[in-house]
Design a protein around this motif. Structure first.
Motif, PDB file in Angstrom:
ATOM      1  N   ASP A   1      -7.448  37.044  -0.841  1.00 18.79           N
ATOM      2  CA  ASP A   1      -7.621  35.812  -1.599  1.00 18.79           C
ATOM      3  C   ASP A   1      -7.444  36.064  -3.089  1.00 18.79           C
ATOM      4  O   ASP A   1      -6.778  35.294  -3.788  1.00 18.79           O
ATOM      5  CB  ASP A   1      -9.010  35.213  -1.341  1.00 18.79           C
ATOM      6  CG  ASP A   1      -9.198  34.777   0.104  1.00 18.79           C
ATOM      7  OD1 ASP A   1      -8.225  34.306   0.709  1.00 18.79           O
ATOM      8  OD2 ASP A   1     -10.318  34.925   0.627  1.00 18.79           O
TER       9      ASP A   1
ATOM     10  N   ALA B   1     -11.758  28.336  -6.799  1.00 24.30           N
ATOM     11  CA  ALA B   1     -12.030  27.445  -5.670  1.00 24.30           C
ATOM     12  C   ALA B   1     -11.000  26.327  -5.597  1.00 24.30           C
ATOM     13  O   ALA B   1     -10.555  25.956  -4.504  1.00 24.30           O
ATOM     14  CB  ALA B   1     -13.436  26.856  -5.797  1.00 24.30           C
ATOM     15  N   GLU B   2     -10.587  25.823  -6.740  1.00 24.72           N
ATOM     16  CA  GLU B   2      -9.584  24.753  -6.748  1.00 24.72           C
ATOM     17  C   GLU B   2      -8.252  25.256  -6.201  1.00 24.72           C
ATOM     18  O   GLU B   2      -7.589  24.567  -5.417  1.00 24.72           O
ATOM     19  CB  GLU B   2      -9.401  24.221  -8.168  1.00 24.72           C
ATOM     20  CG  GLU B   2      -8.413  23.065  -8.261  1.00 24.72           C
ATOM     21  CD  GLU B   2      -8.280  22.532  -9.676  1.00 24.72           C
ATOM     22  OE1 GLU B   2      -7.474  21.615  -9.887  1.00 24.72           O
ATOM     23  OE2 GLU B   2      -8.982  23.053 -10.571  1.00 24.72           O
TER      24      GLU B   2
ATOM     25  N   ASP C   1     -15.678  23.968   7.370  1.00 24.30           N
ATOM     26  CA  ASP C   1     -14.476  24.796   7.371  1.00 24.30           C
ATOM     27  C   ASP C   1     -14.454  25.820   6.241  1.00 24.30           C
ATOM     28  O   ASP C   1     -13.498  26.601   6.144  1.00 24.30           O
ATOM     29  CB  ASP C   1     -13.223  23.909   7.265  1.00 24.30           C
ATOM     30  CG  ASP C   1     -13.080  22.975   8.457  1.00 24.30           C
ATOM     31  OD1 ASP C   1     -13.471  23.387   9.569  1.00 24.30           O
ATOM     32  OD2 ASP C   1     -12.584  21.846   8.281  1.00 24.30           O
ATOM     33  N   ASP C   2     -15.465  25.824   5.397  1.00 22.98           N
ATOM     34  CA  ASP C   2     -15.525  26.790   4.312  1.00 22.98           C
ATOM     35  C   ASP C   2     -15.820  28.184   4.879  1.00 22.98           C
ATOM     36  O   ASP C   2     -16.568  28.317   5.864  1.00 22.98           O
ATOM     37  CB  ASP C   2     -16.614  26.404   3.312  1.00 22.98           C
ATOM     38  CG  ASP C   2     -16.545  27.227   2.037  1.00 22.98           C
ATOM     39  OD1 ASP C   2     -15.851  26.804   1.106  1.00 22.98           O
ATOM     40  OD2 ASP C   2     -17.189  28.306   1.998  1.00 22.98           O
ATOM     41  N   PRO C   3     -15.231  29.239   4.293  1.00 29.04           N
ATOM     42  CA  PRO C   3     -15.517  30.603   4.773  1.00 29.04           C
ATOM     43  C   PRO C   3     -16.997  30.942   4.833  1.00 29.04           C
ATOM     44  O   PRO C   3     -17.425  31.716   5.702  1.00 29.04           O
ATOM     45  CB  PRO C   3     -14.780  31.488   3.759  1.00 29.04           C
ATOM     46  CG  PRO C   3     -13.639  30.644   3.306  1.00 29.04           C
ATOM     47  CD  PRO C   3     -14.180  29.240   3.265  1.00 29.04           C
TER      48      PRO C   3
ATOM     49  N   ALA D   1      -7.899  27.690  -4.111  1.00 27.55           N
ATOM     50  CA  ALA D   1      -8.091  28.035  -2.701  1.00 27.55           C
ATOM     51  C   ALA D   1      -8.377  26.819  -1.832  1.00 27.55           C
ATOM     52  O   ALA D   1      -8.491  26.953  -0.602  1.00 27.55           O
ATOM     53  CB  ALA D   1      -9.229  29.047  -2.562  1.00 27.55           C
TER      54      ALA D   1
ATOM     55  N   TRP E   1     -23.417  25.821  -4.389  1.00 20.24           N
ATOM     56  CA  TRP E   1     -23.908  26.877  -3.512  1.00 20.24           C
ATOM     57  C   TRP E   1     -24.513  28.020  -4.322  1.00 20.24           C
ATOM     58  O   TRP E   1     -25.560  28.573  -3.964  1.00 20.24           O
ATOM     59  CB  TRP E   1     -22.773  27.390  -2.633  1.00 20.24           C
ATOM     60  CG  TRP E   1     -23.126  28.589  -1.824  1.00 20.24           C
ATOM     61  CD1 TRP E   1     -22.938  29.899  -2.154  1.00 20.24           C
ATOM     62  CD2 TRP E   1     -23.773  28.609  -0.542  1.00 20.24           C
ATOM     63  NE1 TRP E   1     -23.410  30.730  -1.165  1.00 20.24           N
ATOM     64  CE2 TRP E   1     -23.924  29.956  -0.162  1.00 20.24           C
ATOM     65  CE3 TRP E   1     -24.219  27.602   0.329  1.00 20.24           C
ATOM     66  CZ2 TRP E   1     -24.502  30.327   1.044  1.00 20.24           C
ATOM     67  CZ3 TRP E   1     -24.799  27.985   1.534  1.00 20.24           C
ATOM     68  CH2 TRP E   1     -24.938  29.330   1.885  1.00 20.24           C
TER      69      TRP E   1
ATOM     70  N   HIS F   1     -19.804  21.445   4.751  1.00 17.27           N
ATOM     71  CA  HIS F   1     -18.541  22.168   4.530  1.00 17.27           C
ATOM     72  C   HIS F   1     -18.270  23.080   5.725  1.00 17.27           C
ATOM     73  O   HIS F   1     -18.270  24.304   5.600  1.00 17.27           O
ATOM     74  CB  HIS F   1     -18.606  22.995   3.244  1.00 17.27           C
ATOM     75  CG  HIS F   1     -18.961  22.206   2.028  1.00 17.27           C
ATOM     76  ND1 HIS F   1     -20.260  21.818   1.723  1.00 17.27           N
ATOM     77  CD2 HIS F   1     -18.181  21.707   1.028  1.00 17.27           C
ATOM     78  CE1 HIS F   1     -20.252  21.135   0.590  1.00 17.27           C
ATOM     79  NE2 HIS F   1     -19.005  21.043   0.140  1.00 17.27           N
TER      80      HIS F   1
ATOM     81  N   LEU G   1     -18.603  25.161  -4.760  1.00 17.95           N
ATOM     82  CA  LEU G   1     -19.128  26.526  -4.776  1.00 17.95           C
ATOM     83  C   LEU G   1     -20.175  26.712  -5.869  1.00 17.95           C
ATOM     84  O   LEU G   1     -21.109  27.504  -5.716  1.00 17.95           O
ATOM     85  CB  LEU G   1     -17.985  27.526  -4.964  1.00 17.95           C
ATOM     86  CG  LEU G   1     -17.045  27.709  -3.773  1.00 17.95           C
ATOM     87  CD1 LEU G   1     -16.016  28.800  -4.063  1.00 17.95           C
ATOM     88  CD2 LEU G   1     -17.820  28.050  -2.498  1.00 17.95           C
TER      89      LEU G   1
ATOM     90  N   ARG H   1     -11.221  25.035  -1.954  1.00 20.00           N
ATOM     91  CA  ARG H   1     -12.638  25.022  -1.626  1.00 20.00           C
ATOM     92  C   ARG H   1     -13.377  24.168  -2.650  1.00 20.00           C
ATOM     93  O   ARG H   1     -12.929  24.030  -3.799  1.00 20.00           O
ATOM     94  CB  ARG H   1     -13.201  26.442  -1.594  1.00 20.00           C
ATOM     95  CG  ARG H   1     -12.505  27.343  -0.584  1.00 20.00           C
ATOM     96  CD  ARG H   1     -12.969  28.787  -0.672  1.00 20.00           C
ATOM     97  NE  ARG H   1     -14.381  28.930  -0.336  1.00 20.00           N
ATOM     98  CZ  ARG H   1     -15.014  30.112  -0.316  1.00 20.00           C
ATOM     99  NH1 ARG H   1     -14.354  31.225  -0.635  1.00 20.00           N
ATOM    100  NH2 ARG H   1     -16.302  30.168   0.003  1.00 20.00           N
ATOM    101  N   THR H   2     -14.512  23.612  -2.257  1.00 19.52           N
ATOM    102  CA  THR H   2     -15.257  22.717  -3.141  1.00 19.52           C
ATOM    103  C   THR H   2     -16.739  23.076  -3.170  1.00 19.52           C
ATOM    104  O   THR H   2     -17.263  23.698  -2.242  1.00 19.52           O
ATOM    105  CB  THR H   2     -15.116  21.250  -2.683  1.00 19.52           C
ATOM    106  OG1 THR H   2     -15.609  21.134  -1.337  1.00 19.52           O
ATOM    107  CG2 THR H   2     -13.657  20.796  -2.728  1.00 19.52           C
TER     108      THR H   2
END
Length: 303
Positions: free
Chosen positions: A4, A126-127, A157-159, A129, A137, A155, A134, A131-132
């Protein structure tokens, strides 16, 4: 292997780079970072890992702007639009074309202090990738279990959520499914011998045992971690295929020659066999017909 984030830093900034890498991995980013780097040569392997990474994070400092390795790596990231994120470890301004691009300051960052610039850098990664939230979190503490559970549920589907799900299944004793390639190889090994018949017409029962063993191995062996690049299911399938080959070799093994075939075999290659097949004082008929065939008597005593 794909990553990543490709993390770029000077050798002198290694300690802070380790902290950044640890924070990124805690967010389940796959990070490339050579913490044992000893030279300034940006070789073909480094270039391959950089191009195989979705993003690049460059840590600029007074040491980084003097590093040939950092400059070469950053140039690779700059050549791929939409992949480069920059942070500053001090007030040093890098050269062009990186001077005019946005940098997030993480001056003063420690294991207990997280500057606002680091959160902004995470937002940028995150943008890229997809992802939202973070930052949200990262704001939860160890005691915020309910908030963490709600975030993971929101979320799926987030890793982070996928990792939490895998961990729960592991704690419950549920084994991960075998890789499709391993299942296919095991099924092929079983099918190759399952229908084999013996000379008397009976079915070989070994095929059934191999098929059962293949299913058991595929179900029982979890995959290795992604760093190894090889799963237990794949190893089991290879071993089963080798076992099937040995079984087939045993089943279709050569039969010993009958006495008739042994006596008709070539004399040079079967000399010991012919000596055992012919009684003492006799000559094999094949030699009589081909070598000792009677012919005219020639008197050469008068020459």
């Amino acid at each position: 292997m794909a990553y990543d984030v490709f993390l770029v830093s000077a050798i002198e900034d290694r300690d802070l780079a380790k902290l950044v890498a640890r924070r990124l991995r805690a967010l389940k980013f796959k990070v490339w970072f050579d913490q044992k780097q000893e030279n300034e040569t940006f070789d073909a392997k480094d270039a391959r890992n950089a191009t195989n990474s979705d993003m690049m994070l460059v840590l600029w400092s007074e040491h980084a702007v003097k590093s040939d390795w950092v400059r070469a790596a950053a140039s690779v990231g700059h050549s791929r639009p939409g992949t480069l994120v920059q942070v500053g470890l001090d007030k040093t301004i890098p050269y062009e074309p990186f001077r005019t691009q946005k940098r997030h300051s993480i001056v003063g960052m420690t294991s207990r202090k997280t500057p606002e610039g680091f959160y902004k850098a995470i937002d940028a990664l995150a943008e890229l990738a997809g992802r939202t939230d973070l930052r949200e979190w990262m704001g939860y503490g160890s005691k915020d279990e309910d908030e963490r559970a709600d975030w993971l549920a929101a979320h799926p589907d987030d890793p982070l959520a996928l990792h939490a799900k895998a961990q729960r299944e592991k704690d419950l004793g549920k084994k991960p499914a075998a890789a499709p390639a391993a299942q296919g190889a095991a099924a092929l090994a079983a099918a190759s011998i399952k229908g084999t018949s013996t000379p008397n017409g009976t079915k070989h029962v070994v095929g059934v045992s191999i098929a059962a063993a293949a299913r058991g191995a595929a179900a029982a062996k979890p995959e290795m971690d992604e760093e190894s690049g090889l799963g237990w299911g794949t190893i089991a399938a290879v071993l089963l295929t080798i076992a099937a080959m040995f079984i087939l070799a045993w089943f279709f093994r050569s039969e010993p020659l009958s006495p008739v075939l042994r006596t008709e075999a070539p004399a040079v290659g079967n000399a010991v066999t012919m000596a055992a097949a012919c009684p003492a004082g006799q000559v094999p008929r094949s030699i009589m017909n081909e070598v000792l065939t009677p012919g005219p008597i020639i008197d050469d005593t008068n020459d």
